[in-house]
Design a protein around this motif. Structure first.
Motif, PDB file in Angstrom:
ATOM      1  N   PRO A 203       0.693  -1.297   0.102  1.00 16.12           N
ATOM      2  CA  PRO A 203      -0.091   0.089   0.024  1.00 16.12           C
ATOM      3  C   PRO A 203       1.054   1.105  -0.102  1.00 16.12           C
ATOM      4  CG  PRO A 203      -0.869  -1.531   1.695  1.00 16.12           C
ATOM      5  CD  PRO A 203       0.496  -2.267   1.222  1.00 16.12           C
ATOM      6  N   ARG A 204       0.300   2.269  -0.862  1.00 11.70           N
ATOM      7  CA  ARG A 204       1.220   3.469  -0.799  1.00 11.70           C
ATOM      8  C   ARG A 204       0.392   4.665  -0.141  1.00 11.70           C
ATOM      9  NH1 ARG A 204       0.821   4.956  -6.279  1.00 11.70           N
ATOM     10  NH2 ARG A 204       2.514   6.257  -6.288  1.00 11.70           N
ATOM     11  N   TRP A 205       1.271   5.531   0.349  1.00  9.97           N
ATOM     12  CA  TRP A 205       0.765   6.485   1.093  1.00  9.97           C
ATOM     13  C   TRP A 205       1.316   8.062   0.515  1.00  9.97           C
ATOM     14  CZ3 TRP A 205      -2.759   5.923   5.024  1.00  9.97           C
ATOM     15  CH2 TRP A 205      -2.884   4.645   5.688  1.00  9.97           C
ATOM     16  N   TYR A 206       0.578   9.233   0.999  1.00  9.36           N
ATOM     17  CA  TYR A 206       0.895  10.443   0.406  1.00  9.36           C
ATOM     18  C   TYR A 206       1.012  11.046   1.791  1.00  9.36           C
ATOM     19  CZ  TYR A 206       0.906  15.021  -1.953  1.00  9.36           C
ATOM     20  OH  TYR A 206       1.141  16.172  -2.434  1.00  9.36           O
ATOM     21  N   PRO A 207       2.221  11.987   2.034  1.00  4.64           N
ATOM     22  CA  PRO A 207       2.082  12.639   3.288  1.00  4.64           C
ATOM     23  C   PRO A 207       1.613  13.881   3.344  1.00  4.64           C
ATOM     24  CG  PRO A 207       4.262  12.654   2.199  1.00  4.64           C
ATOM     25  CD  PRO A 207       3.547  11.646   1.327  1.00  4.64           C
ATOM     26  N   LEU A 208       0.594  14.111   3.879  1.00  4.26           N
ATOM     27  CA  LEU A 208      -0.094  15.369   3.844  1.00  4.26           C
ATOM     28  C   LEU A 208       0.686  16.431   4.882  1.00  4.26           C
ATOM     29  CD1 LEU A 208      -3.798  14.314   4.492  1.00  4.26           C
ATOM     30  CD2 LEU A 208      -2.668  15.470   2.115  1.00  4.26           C
ATOM     31  N   HIS A 209       1.337  15.975   5.896  1.00  2.98           N
ATOM     32  CA  HIS A 209       2.026  16.776   6.883  1.00  2.98           C
ATOM     33  C   HIS A 209       2.898  15.815   7.780  1.00  2.98           C
ATOM     34  CE1 HIS A 209       2.317  20.866   8.421  1.00  2.98           C
ATOM     35  NE2 HIS A 209       2.748  20.462   9.514  1.00  2.98           N
ATOM     36  N   ALA A 210       3.860  16.433   8.228  1.00  2.00           N
ATOM     37  CA  ALA A 210       4.790  15.586   9.286  1.00  2.00           C
ATOM     38  C   ALA A 210       5.472  16.586   9.846  1.00  2.00           C
ATOM     39  CB  ALA A 210       5.655  14.879   8.459  1.00  2.00           C
ATOM     40  N   GLY A 211       5.784  16.381  11.118  1.00  2.00           N
ATOM     41  CA  GLY A 211       6.620  17.363  12.063  1.00  2.00           C
ATOM     42  C   GLY A 211       6.804  16.746  13.435  1.00  2.00           C
ATOM     43  N   CYS A 212       7.725  17.528  13.955  1.00  2.00           N
ATOM     44  CA  CYS A 212       8.390  17.031  15.402  1.00  2.00           C
ATOM     45  C   CYS A 212       8.615  18.130  16.169  1.00  2.00           C
ATOM     46  CB  CYS A 212       9.663  16.399  15.248  1.00  2.00           C
ATOM     47  SG  CYS A 212      10.516  15.828  16.739  1.00  2.00           S
ATOM     48  N   THR A 234       9.142  18.639  -4.254  1.00  2.00           N
ATOM     49  CA  THR A 234       9.042  19.890  -3.737  1.00  2.00           C
ATOM     50  C   THR A 234       8.044  19.778  -2.476  1.00  2.00           C
ATOM     51  OG1 THR A 234       7.153  19.945  -5.225  1.00  2.00           O
ATOM     52  CG2 THR A 234       9.482  20.969  -5.719  1.00  2.00           C
ATOM     53  N   HIS A 235       6.978  18.633  -2.552  1.00  2.00           N
ATOM     54  CA  HIS A 235       6.476  18.629  -1.371  1.00  2.00           C
ATOM     55  C   HIS A 235       7.102  17.727  -0.315  1.00  2.00           C
ATOM     56  CE1 HIS A 235       2.659  17.945   0.906  1.00  2.00           C
ATOM     57  NE2 HIS A 235       2.746  16.549   0.991  1.00  2.00           N
ATOM     58  N   LEU A 236       7.679  16.823  -0.612  1.00  2.00           N
ATOM     59  CA  LEU A 236       8.370  15.970   0.344  1.00  2.00           C
ATOM     60  C   LEU A 236       9.463  16.723   1.121  1.00  2.00           C
ATOM     61  CD1 LEU A 236       8.840  12.638  -1.908  1.00  2.00           C
ATOM     62  CD2 LEU A 236       7.246  12.966  -0.046  1.00  2.00           C
ATOM     63  N   ALA A 237      10.041  17.705   0.436  1.00  2.00           N
ATOM     64  CA  ALA A 237      11.113  18.422   0.810  1.00  2.00           C
ATOM     65  C   ALA A 237      10.765  19.191   2.267  1.00  2.00           C
ATOM     66  CB  ALA A 237      11.937  19.225  -0.278  1.00  2.00           C
ATOM     67  N   ARG A 238       9.407  19.386   2.329  1.00  2.00           N
ATOM     68  CA  ARG A 238       8.951  20.182   3.282  1.00  2.00           C
ATOM     69  C   ARG A 238       9.082  19.341   4.686  1.00  2.00           C
ATOM     70  NH1 ARG A 238       2.980  21.393   2.343  1.00  2.00           N
ATOM     71  NH2 ARG A 238       2.924  22.172   4.459  1.00  2.00           N
ATOM     72  N   PHE A 239       9.110  18.058   4.630  1.00  2.00           N
ATOM     73  CA  PHE A 239       9.164  17.377   5.672  1.00  2.00           C
ATOM     74  C   PHE A 239      10.164  16.260   6.066  1.00  2.00           C
ATOM     75  CE2 PHE A 239       4.647  17.145   4.035  1.00  2.00           C
ATOM     76  CZ  PHE A 239       4.294  18.476   4.516  1.00  2.00           C
ATOM     77  N   PHE A 240      11.107  15.816   4.923  1.00  2.00           N
ATOM     78  CA  PHE A 240      11.856  14.785   5.079  1.00  2.00           C
ATOM     79  C   PHE A 240      13.314  15.306   4.494  1.00  2.00           C
ATOM     80  CE2 PHE A 240       7.732  12.397   3.886  1.00  2.00           C
ATOM     81  CZ  PHE A 240       7.625  12.218   5.055  1.00  2.00           C
ATOM     82  N   ASP A 241      14.311  14.733   4.898  1.00  2.00           N
ATOM     83  CA  ASP A 241      15.481  14.555   4.195  1.00  2.00           C
ATOM     84  C   ASP A 241      15.835  14.090   2.927  1.00  2.00           C
ATOM     85  OD1 ASP A 241      16.248  16.289   6.560  1.00  2.00           O
ATOM     86  OD2 ASP A 241      17.093  14.710   7.611  1.00  2.00           O
TER      87      ASP A 241
END
Length: 241
Positions: A203-212, A234-241
């Motif tokens: 199953p595949r997922w799209y990250p809407l938001h992530a934070g710490c 560009t979307h993934l770069a908001r949350f992930f390295d």
């Protein structure tokens, strides 16, 4: 990358951050014609945005979620919003005696006040395919040696456009190891792996938001159909390295 020396904000600072976020959102609503007339209430609690109310169609809800999530200082966007006159089906996984909203369906392995159905979260969820709008997994995944089967079950039971809200202790904070029932260490990057690095056919997922926030990690994920495009860099770069 999240620094090991990251310190959670104090209670006083979190309160001020919530006030700042509330002011920023009020300004956004005043100046964005797309938001006028939408009956969605946004409340901020320790950096988490809580959305409630009702919209006419799914695109309106997605717009509010996206805009709230772009505010600096928001760690997660939790949602209980009706769409098109239908109340959302919201399930708390491993809720114990406390649900995120009182009207949620509560599942837990142990019977307790607030638990509507007893279920072993390491197995199949007693929920039909495409039957749930929102799932909460708050302080659950860190208790499972292998949490991917539960994540896959969440994908199965969520409707298209549904959301899985996760909150777990951050591995760099003492809370992650202070509880001897915690068997997994979690990081925001864990959800990069869930969204991008699993084998084909899973199953595949799209990250809407992530934070710490320095103590806990938050992730809001929505299921992707097999033929959907992945999240853009560009979307993934908001949350992930």
């Amino acid at each position: 990358m999240v620094a090991l020396a990251q310190t959670p904000p104090s209670a006083d600072r979190l309160r001020l951050i919530d006030e700042s976020l509330a002011q920023a959102w009020a300004d956004q609503v005043r100046h964005d014609d797309r938001l006028r007339g939408l009956a969605v209430e946004v409340r901020f609690d320790r950096g988490v945005a809580h959305l409630s109310g009702e919209v006419a169609e799914p695109g309106e809800l997605r717009l509010v979620r996206d805009l709230v999530g772009r505010l600096a200082g928001v760690y997660g966007v939790w949602c209980r919003v009706g769409v098109g006159g239908r109340e959302p089906v919201v399930v708390d996984l491993g809720c114990g005696p406390t649900k995120q909203w009182s009207g949620n369906l509560g599942l837990d392995i142990f019977p307790a006040p607030g638990v509507d159905a007893v279920a072993d979260l390491s197995g199949s969820l007693p929920l039909a395919d495409n039957s749930v709008d929102v799932l909460f997994a708050v302080h659950i995944l860190e208790h499972l040696i292998d949490f991917l089967p539960l994540v896959d079950e969440c994908h199965r039971v969520l409707r298209p456009g549904g959301v899985l809200h996760v909150m777990s202790p951050w591995w760099g904070h003492v809370n992650a190891v202070a509880d001897p029932t915690h068997v997994r260490l979690m990081d925001v990057q864990t959800f990069k792996g869930i969204c991008q690095l699993r084998p084909p056919g899973t199953p595949r997922w799209y990250p809407l938001h992530a934070g710490c926030d320095g103590a806990s990690i938050f992730a809001d994920l929505t299921p992707l159909p097999p033929d959907a495009a992945p999240a853009p860099p560009t979307h993934l770069a908001r949350f992930f390295d």
